[in-house]
Design a protein around this motif. Structure first.
Motif, mmCIF file in Angstrom:
data_model
loop_
_atom_site.group_PDB
_atom_site.id
_atom_site.type_symbol
_atom_site.label_atom_id
_atom_site.label_comp_id
_atom_site.label_asym_id
_atom_site.label_seq_id
_atom_site.Cartn_x
_atom_site.Cartn_y
_atom_site.Cartn_z
ATOM 1 N N UNK A 138 42.717 53.431 43.413
ATOM 2 C CA UNK A 138 41.766 52.489 42.816
ATOM 3 C C UNK A 138 42.172 51.942 41.447
ATOM 4 N N UNK A 139 43.046 52.627 40.719
ATOM 5 C CA UNK A 139 43.439 52.128 39.399
ATOM 6 C C UNK A 139 44.406 50.953 39.481
ATOM 7 N N UNK A 140 45.163 50.846 40.582
ATOM 8 C CA UNK A 140 46.078 49.709 40.735
ATOM 9 C C UNK A 140 46.362 49.462 42.218
ATOM 10 N N UNK A 141 45.348 49.048 42.976
ATOM 11 C CA UNK A 141 45.562 48.823 44.402
ATOM 12 C C UNK A 141 46.520 47.669 44.699
ATOM 13 N N UNK A 142 46.594 46.687 43.820
ATOM 14 C CA UNK A 142 47.409 45.498 44.069
ATOM 15 C C UNK A 142 48.894 45.854 44.147
ATOM 16 N N UNK A 143 49.381 46.646 43.211
ATOM 17 C CA UNK A 143 50.801 47.025 43.210
ATOM 18 C C UNK A 143 51.162 47.838 44.446
ATOM 19 N N UNK A 144 50.300 48.788 44.805
ATOM 20 C CA UNK A 144 50.599 49.626 45.966
ATOM 21 C C UNK A 144 50.519 48.809 47.250
ATOM 22 N N UNK A 145 49.546 47.905 47.308
ATOM 23 C CA UNK A 145 49.408 47.053 48.494
ATOM 24 C C UNK A 145 50.668 46.218 48.692
ATOM 25 N N UNK A 146 51.181 45.662 47.598
ATOM 26 C CA UNK A 146 52.396 44.848 47.664
ATOM 27 C C UNK A 146 53.565 45.682 48.218
ATOM 28 N N UNK A 147 53.664 46.923 47.790
ATOM 29 C CA UNK A 147 54.720 47.818 48.265
ATOM 30 C C UNK A 147 54.564 48.160 49.744
ATOM 31 N N UNK A 148 53.330 48.424 50.164
ATOM 32 C CA UNK A 148 53.071 48.823 51.556
ATOM 33 C C UNK A 148 53.119 47.663 52.545
#
Length: 165
Positions: A122-132
Protein backbone atom coordinates in the motif's frame (compact mmCIF):
# COMPACT_ATOMS: atom_id res chain seq x y z
CA UNK A 1 -6.86 -39.04 28.59
CA UNK A 2 -5.30 -35.98 30.18
CA UNK A 3 -5.83 -32.28 29.78
CA UNK A 4 -5.13 -30.92 26.31
CA UNK A 5 -1.91 -28.93 26.30
CA UNK A 6 -0.93 -29.96 29.82
CA UNK A 7 -0.36 -33.71 29.63
CA UNK A 8 -2.02 -34.60 26.31
CA UNK A 9 -1.52 -33.24 22.81
CA UNK A 10 -3.11 -35.95 20.68
CA UNK A 11 -6.82 -35.19 20.70
CA UNK A 12 -7.02 -31.76 19.09
CA UNK A 13 -10.82 -31.79 18.81
CA UNK A 14 -12.14 -28.28 19.33
CA UNK A 15 -8.92 -26.52 18.28
CA UNK A 16 -10.10 -25.65 14.77
CA UNK A 17 -9.93 -22.08 13.55
CA UNK A 18 -13.37 -20.48 13.77
CA UNK A 19 -14.80 -18.80 10.66
CA UNK A 20 -14.21 -15.27 11.99
CA UNK A 21 -10.64 -16.16 12.92
CA UNK A 22 -10.10 -17.65 9.46
CA UNK A 23 -11.08 -14.28 8.02
CA UNK A 24 -8.72 -12.47 10.38
CA UNK A 25 -5.85 -14.77 9.35
CA UNK A 26 -6.56 -14.37 5.63
CA UNK A 27 -6.68 -10.58 5.99
CA UNK A 28 -3.45 -10.35 8.02
CA UNK A 29 -1.33 -12.88 6.13
CA UNK A 30 0.06 -12.27 2.64
CA UNK A 31 1.99 -15.51 2.04
CA UNK A 32 0.86 -19.08 1.66
CA UNK A 33 2.19 -22.43 0.55
CA UNK A 34 0.65 -23.30 -2.80
CA UNK A 35 0.56 -27.06 -3.42
CA UNK A 36 0.12 -28.60 -6.85
CA UNK A 37 1.05 -31.80 -8.72
CA UNK A 38 4.15 -32.04 -10.88
CA UNK A 39 4.35 -33.89 -14.21
CA UNK A 40 4.80 -37.24 -12.41
CA UNK A 41 1.87 -36.58 -10.07
CA UNK A 42 4.00 -35.82 -7.01
CA UNK A 43 2.78 -33.09 -4.68
CA UNK A 44 4.97 -29.97 -4.80
CA UNK A 45 4.74 -26.70 -2.95
CA UNK A 46 5.98 -23.16 -3.33
CA UNK A 47 5.59 -20.10 -1.13
CA UNK A 48 3.56 -17.42 -2.88
CA UNK A 49 1.94 -14.10 -2.06
CA UNK A 50 -1.85 -14.06 -2.20
CA UNK A 51 -5.02 -12.29 -1.28
CA UNK A 52 -8.40 -13.79 -0.59
CA UNK A 53 -11.68 -12.21 -1.57
CA UNK A 54 -15.16 -13.67 -1.09
CA UNK A 55 -13.78 -17.18 -0.53
CA UNK A 56 -11.53 -17.09 -3.61
CA UNK A 57 -7.73 -17.08 -3.42
CA UNK A 58 -5.81 -14.98 -5.96
CA UNK A 59 -2.11 -15.49 -6.75
CA UNK A 60 0.29 -14.74 -9.58
CA UNK A 61 3.27 -16.33 -11.30
CA UNK A 62 5.11 -16.21 -14.59
CA UNK A 63 4.37 -18.49 -17.53
CA UNK A 64 6.61 -21.57 -17.55
CA UNK A 65 7.02 -21.90 -13.77
CA UNK A 66 6.37 -25.31 -12.23
CA UNK A 67 3.20 -24.19 -10.46
CA UNK A 68 1.73 -22.81 -13.69
CA UNK A 69 2.45 -26.04 -15.57
CA UNK A 70 1.10 -28.05 -12.66
CA UNK A 71 -2.16 -26.12 -12.48
CA UNK A 72 -2.57 -26.33 -16.26
CA UNK A 73 -2.24 -30.14 -16.03
CA UNK A 74 -4.43 -30.63 -12.98
CA UNK A 75 -6.62 -27.91 -11.46
CA UNK A 76 -6.71 -29.63 -8.05
CA UNK A 77 -4.53 -27.77 -5.59
CA UNK A 78 -4.18 -26.89 -1.93
CA UNK A 79 -3.24 -23.76 -0.09
CA UNK A 80 -1.84 -23.64 3.43
CA UNK A 81 -1.82 -20.34 5.33
CA UNK A 82 -0.12 -19.97 8.70
CA UNK A 83 0.04 -17.00 11.01
CA UNK A 84 3.86 -17.03 11.02
CA UNK A 85 5.15 -13.49 10.53
CA UNK A 86 1.66 -11.97 10.42
CA UNK A 87 1.79 -10.35 13.85
CA UNK A 88 -1.34 -12.19 14.97
CA UNK A 89 -1.19 -13.71 18.46
CA UNK A 90 -1.02 -17.49 18.67
CA UNK A 91 -0.12 -20.06 16.08
CA UNK A 92 -2.91 -20.42 13.53
CA UNK A 93 -3.19 -22.49 10.38
CA UNK A 94 -5.71 -23.03 7.61
CA UNK A 95 -5.40 -25.67 4.89
CA UNK A 96 -7.84 -25.64 1.98
CA UNK A 97 -8.44 -27.77 -1.06
CA UNK A 98 -9.35 -25.98 -4.23
CA UNK A 99 -9.82 -25.94 -7.96
CA UNK A 100 -7.48 -23.56 -9.72
CA UNK A 101 -7.75 -21.70 -12.99
CA UNK A 102 -4.85 -20.01 -14.76
CA UNK A 103 -5.97 -16.72 -16.29
CA UNK A 104 -3.96 -15.32 -19.17
CA UNK A 105 -6.34 -12.59 -20.33
CA UNK A 106 -5.40 -8.94 -19.91
CA UNK A 107 -8.68 -7.94 -18.24
CA UNK A 108 -8.20 -10.39 -15.34
CA UNK A 109 -4.51 -9.54 -15.07
CA UNK A 110 -5.17 -5.79 -14.86
CA UNK A 111 -7.93 -6.25 -12.24
CA UNK A 112 -5.69 -8.57 -10.24
CA UNK A 113 -2.65 -6.28 -10.36
CA UNK A 114 -4.73 -3.33 -9.09
CA UNK A 115 -6.02 -5.38 -6.15
CA UNK A 116 -2.80 -7.26 -5.40
CA UNK A 117 -0.39 -4.33 -5.37
CA UNK A 118 -2.74 -2.04 -3.41
CA UNK A 119 -3.35 -4.69 -0.73
CA UNK A 120 0.19 -6.03 -0.43
CA UNK A 121 2.25 -2.88 -1.09
CA UNK A 122 0.00 0.00 0.00
CA UNK A 123 2.88 2.47 0.45
CA UNK A 124 3.88 2.28 -3.23
CA UNK A 125 1.54 0.09 -5.29
CA UNK A 126 2.38 1.90 -8.55
CA UNK A 127 6.06 0.88 -8.61
CA UNK A 128 5.33 -2.74 -7.76
CA UNK A 129 2.48 -2.90 -10.28
CA UNK A 130 4.82 -1.63 -13.00
CA UNK A 131 7.31 -4.38 -12.11
CA UNK A 132 4.68 -7.15 -12.03
CA UNK A 133 2.90 -6.11 -15.23
CA UNK A 134 5.09 -8.24 -17.45
CA UNK A 135 4.22 -10.04 -20.70
CA UNK A 136 4.40 -13.57 -19.23
CA UNK A 137 2.45 -12.77 -16.04
CA UNK A 138 -0.48 -15.09 -15.29
CA UNK A 139 -3.08 -15.02 -12.51
CA UNK A 140 -4.33 -17.97 -10.46
CA UNK A 141 -7.91 -18.07 -9.24
CA UNK A 142 -8.45 -20.81 -6.66
CA UNK A 143 -12.03 -21.64 -5.73
CA UNK A 144 -12.17 -23.32 -2.31
CA UNK A 145 -13.78 -26.76 -2.45
CA UNK A 146 -13.22 -27.64 1.21
CA UNK A 147 -11.34 -26.76 4.36
CA UNK A 148 -9.03 -29.71 4.90
CA UNK A 149 -7.69 -28.69 8.31
CA UNK A 150 -7.35 -25.72 10.58
CA UNK A 151 -5.77 -25.09 13.94
CA UNK A 152 -5.88 -22.42 16.62
CA UNK A 153 -3.19 -22.88 19.28
CA UNK A 154 -4.89 -20.28 21.46
CA UNK A 155 -7.48 -22.95 22.29
CA UNK A 156 -4.85 -25.19 23.89
CA UNK A 157 -3.80 -24.79 27.53
CA UNK A 158 -0.12 -24.11 28.09
CA UNK A 159 0.38 -22.47 24.70
CA UNK A 160 0.26 -25.95 23.12
CA UNK A 161 3.82 -26.59 24.25
CA UNK A 162 3.36 -27.92 27.75
CA UNK A 163 3.84 -24.57 29.45
CA UNK A 164 1.93 -23.97 32.68
CA UNK A 165 -0.96 -21.64 32.27
Amino acid sequence: MGKLGVDDLENLKGTHLDKADQGELLTAQTECTFIFSDAEGHPCGVVMSFFEEDGVFWLTAVEGRHQVKGLDRDPRCSIVVSSAGSGLPGRRMLSIRGEGTVHRDDETKQWFLDQFTTRLQPTDPVSWRKLLDSPKRVVFEVQVTSVLASHDQRKIAGNGRGMAG
